[in-house]
Design a protein around this motif. Structure first.
Motif, short mmCIF file in Angstrom:
data_model
loop_
_atom_site.label_atom_id
_atom_site.label_comp_id
_atom_site.label_asym_id
_atom_site.label_seq_id
_atom_site.Cartn_x
_atom_site.Cartn_y
_atom_site.Cartn_z
N LYS A 44 -28.92 36.54 -3.62
CA LYS A 44 -27.99 37.56 -4.09
C LYS A 44 -26.60 36.97 -4.33
CE LYS A 44 -28.24 41.51 -2.04
NZ LYS A 44 -28.08 42.62 -1.06
N GLN A 45 -26.16 36.07 -3.44
CA GLN A 45 -24.85 35.43 -3.62
C GLN A 45 -24.84 34.57 -4.88
OE1 GLN A 45 -24.36 33.34 0.07
NE2 GLN A 45 -23.37 35.08 1.08
N LYS A 46 -25.90 33.82 -5.12
CA LYS A 46 -25.97 32.99 -6.33
C LYS A 46 -25.95 33.86 -7.58
CE LYS A 46 -28.52 29.24 -4.15
NZ LYS A 46 -29.82 28.56 -4.04
N ARG A 47 -26.67 34.97 -7.54
CA ARG A 47 -26.71 35.87 -8.69
C ARG A 47 -25.33 36.46 -8.97
NH1 ARG A 47 -30.43 40.09 -7.25
NH2 ARG A 47 -31.98 38.46 -7.34
N LEU A 48 -24.63 36.89 -7.91
CA LEU A 48 -23.29 37.45 -8.09
C LEU A 48 -22.32 36.40 -8.62
CD1 LEU A 48 -22.93 39.76 -4.97
CD2 LEU A 48 -23.12 40.44 -7.36
N LEU A 49 -22.43 35.18 -8.12
CA LEU A 49 -21.57 34.09 -8.60
C LEU A 49 -21.82 33.82 -10.07
CD1 LEU A 49 -19.54 31.86 -7.85
CD2 LEU A 49 -21.50 30.39 -7.41
N LEU A 50 -23.08 33.78 -10.48
CA LEU A 50 -23.42 33.55 -11.87
C LEU A 50 -22.89 34.67 -12.76
CD1 LEU A 50 -24.97 31.82 -13.95
CD2 LEU A 50 -26.95 33.26 -13.50
N ILE A 51 -23.06 35.91 -12.33
CA ILE A 51 -22.57 37.04 -13.11
C ILE A 51 -21.05 36.98 -13.22
CG2 ILE A 51 -22.30 39.56 -13.09
CD1 ILE A 51 -25.14 39.69 -11.94
N GLY A 52 -20.37 36.63 -12.15
CA GLY A 52 -18.91 36.51 -12.18
C GLY A 52 -18.44 35.43 -13.15
#
Length: 90
Positions: free
Chosen positions: A60-68
């Motif tokens: 989830k953290q990696k996904r949020l970082l990528l989206i950001g």
């Protein structure tokens, strides 16, 4: 009409043969497959649960970082594009 009846009879006979000779990875037997699975202790289940929670959190953290990063990049590209359009329109 007799020809239609003969055709239907021939098709019925073929359907039975096709079901018997058809190769499939799906087994259509009514027998229940027996598995020899090991018994899981409560500690092992808790370890597995914690491991899955950690993996899901990092995913989830990696996904949020990528989206950001993609959002910032998209805003940056739109700003440059609008600047170029404004500069060449005047």
């Amino acid at each position: 009409m007799a020809a239609a009846n003969q055709s239907l009879d021939a098709n019925r006979k073929l359907v039975g043969k096709l079901k018997e000779s058809r190769f499939s990875f799906i087994h259509t037997s009514t027998e229940k497959t027996e598995y020899d699975l090991p018994k899981a202790s409560p500690e092992a289940l808790k370890r597995i649960q914690n491991k899955l929670e950690r993996e899901n959190k990092s995913r989830k953290q990696k996904r949020l970082l990528l989206i950001g990063v993609l959002a910032i990049l998209l805003v940056f590209v739109f700003n440059i594009f609008s600047f170029v359009l404004i500069k060449f329109t005047y």
